[in-house]
Write an enzyme that holds these catalytic residues in place. Structure first.
Site, PDB file in Angstrom:
ATOM      1  N   SER A 122     -49.668 -17.421   4.357  1.00 54.39           N
ATOM      2  CA  SER A 122     -48.465 -18.115   4.805  1.00 54.39           C
ATOM      3  C   SER A 122     -47.343 -18.105   3.773  1.00 54.39           C
ATOM      4  CB  SER A 122     -48.799 -19.566   5.171  1.00 54.39           C
ATOM      5  OG  SER A 122     -49.296 -20.258   4.047  1.00 54.39           O
ATOM      6  N   LYS A 180     -47.251 -29.083   6.826  1.00 54.35           N
ATOM      7  CA  LYS A 180     -46.197 -28.447   6.040  1.00 54.35           C
ATOM      8  C   LYS A 180     -44.828 -29.059   6.341  1.00 54.35           C
ATOM      9  CE  LYS A 180     -48.729 -24.070   5.850  1.00 54.35           C
ATOM     10  NZ  LYS A 180     -48.781 -22.662   6.272  1.00 54.35           N
TER      11      LYS A 180
END
Length: 811
Positions: A703, A746
């Protein structure tokens, strides 16, 4: 036999010889008139001899008139024995003409008669009802010839009657011999009807059947029914007798064994122990297969001498069989409102988990037999309430709660148990915990299922496949028990921090429910509702509870804890409560208010610096978003360029996947060098160093791909990266942005750090539904599909960077 208030007594065929046969041969069909005697609970047949007790005034008068005038006495059964003052409607239309052979007047005014029936009569007319009942009746004489049909009926009835006499202990054996000597078919039918235990209505039906052949057929039906009942009684009696004989034989043998053991000087404790086991086995609710196994082992134990080495092994095995819950279960509380109230009162948030439990209860309400117990897996960071929610589910359903920690379990035998051939063998943890649960339907929590180990002793995760498979766990096989155990009624809940270590086959058997990280507002609400009241009570501060301000809780969350859950937050609250308790114990004034300014004095200096956005826009520094077991976090990526020969250096304990993402980012930048306006030979004369700070913490995953590409392009083009932009996404060589996991955590980390813009992959758009709306109101979420869009959002042009720097210098 007795009349009036009781049923006829035992049959005696000697009473039929009371009168001479020539008296009966004079009978003819004619109309007779005489007194009527109603009978309460007796139907009188022709040729029947029976004592009668006469007590009612009209009945006494009727008997005296019959004797005084030498008139026939007609006896008729009452329809309802309870009626005292009878009328024509209370009597049957058929009765019997009787002869009184003897009469005695009793001291209480009643009459005791001995009478014999002569012939059937049909009531034609009631002459009068007072002072006694007088009637006109038609006497009926039945034919006595025996046709072939009659002969066949007689033989069939006699065959049935012989079996009934043999099975009915209340009938004398000579009665069948007496029946064989009766030549008249009608008389035979009356005799059998009289001897059987029939209701008055059935006896009256036989009396009113005038045709002897029809009467024999009716009696044969009654005999067949009686024979069925007697055969069933005989079968039951035989079974009971066999059981009694076996018990007596067993008792006799045990007494002999006890005497032999006493002679040999052996201790009687072993015998008492076996008897105790036998009594427990008789009282225990065991399935047939388990009971057969237990009896087999108990027989082996009883045949062994007390000093045999296997005695202890078999004794322990029988203890396990008898103490396990095989059939005992608790009744579920299926009140949706009650369950919802319990869950809400114990836990804040967690809507997915609560909704799943309520759905399960709703379906079980509608289809209780077909509903399988769910197998849930709570996945989330530590401290988010996974284990405590399992306890609340058990409390809401009214079930027992048991828990097994699987962390560090490496031996398959820990799950399935050891075979009894090993010294000290025991069942596996599943069966041990079911014994502790005491019911077959507890809420069973398998904690830390992602921490299972694997080594040469086997794979415990593979052993769990049978436990957590609804198609197999109704007959779970434990190596120690050697008999199947039903786990299909158990409500299994597993917990894990991450799904990656769980084998795919085991993961497929569980329904995943994610426990997300708590945002700051949720932590404050949880502290207010649950943590502070619990710690105040545990520390004895109920009379002087300290009040925590919102600012104090917010600072405690930001600067004294670093977690996705609330476990450390509760520890900090407990630390404050301990100091408050100490002040009270020392006789000082209590702490009434805990403010943000007082925290350094109570808890010491802050231990964590809040994740903040960078202070200024810098070249080669991009802000990525990462997901850890503690929740979301910021992950800055630094890139620096140095003269060299085109080498790539990666530092920061990067995993293989992250290293490949860095290679992909470099290849993307090289393939787009012309569009980015880079010199053709820059990659041949420049070394690239990519570093992720906090180098002591291992990092991995794809990611950070677009973050590393953005920082690399920023360093190559000398364009600053906007400090208020965070990003996450996987990059491909062609510049496509692929979706990633952990988006909620996140985005929450970006919100905590004060970022204004978050760049996410376009294909992660459905995950935005899980993010609270109040978080999205403060963030601009940009969805991208290609790397060019990311660069356009994140990078400033050279003029913009210069303007920013001049503004900052002026400030």
């Amino acid at each position: 036999m007795q009349m009036g208030w009781t049923q006829p007594g035992p049959f005696s065929f000697d009473e039929f010889e009371f009168f001479e046969d020539e008296d009966l041969e004079e009978l003819t069909d004619e109309v007779i008139e005489g007194p009527l005697l109603p009978l309460r609970d007796l139907v009188f047949y022709p040729r029947m001899v029976s004592p009668l007790i006469v007590g009612r005034d009209r009945s006494v008068e009727a008997v005296e008139v019959a004797l005084e005038r030498d008139e026939p006495l007609i006896v008729v059964a009452q329809r309802d024995p309870e009626v005292e003052d009878v009328g024509p409607e209370d009597l049957y239309p058929f009765g019997t003409d009787v002869i009184i052979g003897r009469m005695l007047r009793m001291p209480d005014g009643t009459l005791s008669l001995l009478a014999q029936g002569r012939q059937r009569v049909q009531i034609l007319e009631y002459v009068h009802l007072e002072p006694y009942i007088r009637v006109r009746a038609l006497s009926i004489v039945e034919p006595t010839e025996r046709t072939r049909l009659m002969e066949a009926l007689v033989r069939a009835v006699l065959a049935l009657f012989e079996k009934v006499v043999q099975l009915n202990r209340s009938l004398p054996e000579d009665l069948y011999v007496f029946a064989l000597n009766i030549r008249e078919p009608g008389w035979l039918a009356d005799l059998i009807a009289q001897s059987l235990n029939l209701e008055n209505a059935q006896r009256q039906e036989v009396l009113e059947t005038l045709d002897p052949a029809a009467r024999l057929q009716r009696v044969s039906v009654l005999l067949a029914r009686e024979l069925d009942v007697l055969e069933l009684e005989d079968e039951i009696h035989s079974r009971v007798q066999q059981e009694l004989d076996r018990s007596q034989r067993e008792y006799f043998l045990r007494e002999q064994m006890r005497a032999i053991q006493t002679e040999l000087g052996e201790t009687d404790a072993f015998t008492r122990e076996i008897n105790d086991l036998r009594e427990r086995m008789a009282q225990a609710q065991l399935p047939d297969e388990v009971r057969a196994q237990a009896e087999k082992e108990l027989g082996r134990l009883a045949a062994m001498p007390p000093t045999a080495p296997e005695v202890g092994i078999i004794r322990t095995y029988l203890d396990w069989l008898l103490e396990l819950p095989w059939m005992k279960e608790t009744e579920d509380d299926l009140d949706l409102t009650h369950v919802e109230e319990v869950l809400e009162s114990h836990h804040y948030g967690l809507p997915k988990a609560k909704e799943r439990i309520l759905e399960y209860i709703a379906v079980k309400n509608l289809a209780p037999e077909k509903m399988r117990s769910p197998i849930l897996c709570f996945v989330g960071p530590p401290g988010t309430g996974k284990t405590s929610l399992g306890q609340s589910i058990a409390k809401a359903l009214g079930r027992n709660f048991v828990r097994v920690s699987l962390g560090g379990v490496r031996d398959e035998a820990e799950i399935r148990g050891h075979r009894r051939t090993y010294i000290g063998a025991l069942p596996g943890r599943i069966i041990q915990t079911m014994r502790r649960a005491r019911t077959v339907n507890p809420v069973f929590m398998l904690d830390e299922v992602d921490k299972l180990g694997l080594d040469f002793r086997g794979d415990p995760a593979a052993a769990l496949l049978e436990v957590l498979d609804p198609e197999q766990n109704h007959a779970f096989s434990d190596h120690y028990l050697e008999v199947p155990y039903n786990l299909s009624k158990v409500f299994f809940i597993t917990t894990a921090n991450t799904l990656d270590p769980i084998p795919p086959a085991l993961r497929d058997r569980m329904e995943m429910i994610e426990f997300p990280s708590y945002i700051e507002e949720e932590k404050i609400e949880i502290a207010r509702r649950f943590l502070i009241p619990r710690q105040v009570e545990e520390h004895g501060l109920a009379e002087h509870p300290p009040h925590f301000t919102d600012a104090a809780l917010r600072r405690m969350i930001r600067e004294y804890t670093y977690e996705a859950g609330v476990r450390n937050l509760e520890r900090e609250i407990a630390s404050v409560c301990r100091k408050a308790a100490r002040r009270l114990a020392e006789g000082k004034s209590p702490i009434r208010r805990v403010t943000a300014e007082a925290l350094p004095r109570l808890l010491g200096p802050p231990r964590y610096l809040r994740d903040r956005a960078e202070g200024k826009d810098e070249v080669g520094l991009a802000t990525g978003l990462a997901w850890t077991e503690a929740g979301g976090d910021l992950m800055p990526v630094e890139v620096t360029l140095m003269p060299g020969k085109g080498g790539l250096t990666l530092t920061g304990q990067l995993g293989e996947v992250m290293q490949e993402s860095a290679q992909a980012a470099l290849s993307y930048a090289r393939s787009r060098s012309q569009e980015l306006g880079l010199p053709p030979d820059i990659f041949e004369k420049t070394d690239v160093h990519i570093h992720l700070p906090e180098g002591a913490i291992p990092k991995d995953g794809p990611s950070a791909g677009i973050t590393m590409a953005t920082a690399l392009v920023s360093a190559l083009t000398d364009r600053a990266v906007r400090r208020d932009v965070g990003m996450t996404g996987e990059i491909t060589l062609r510049g496509r942005v692929l979706p990633v996991g952990g988006l909620k955590e996140k985005v929450l980390a970006a919100h905590r750090a004060g970022l204004k813009t978050v760049v996410i992959p376009q294909r992660n758009e459905p995950d935005l539904v899980e993010i609270p709306r109040r978080v999205l109101r403060h963030l601009e979420v940009v969805k991208v599909e290609r790397m060019e869009e990311v660069l356009e959002i994140a990078l400033l042009n050279t003029e913009g960077a210069e303007d920013t720097e001049s503004t900052e210098n002026t400030e």
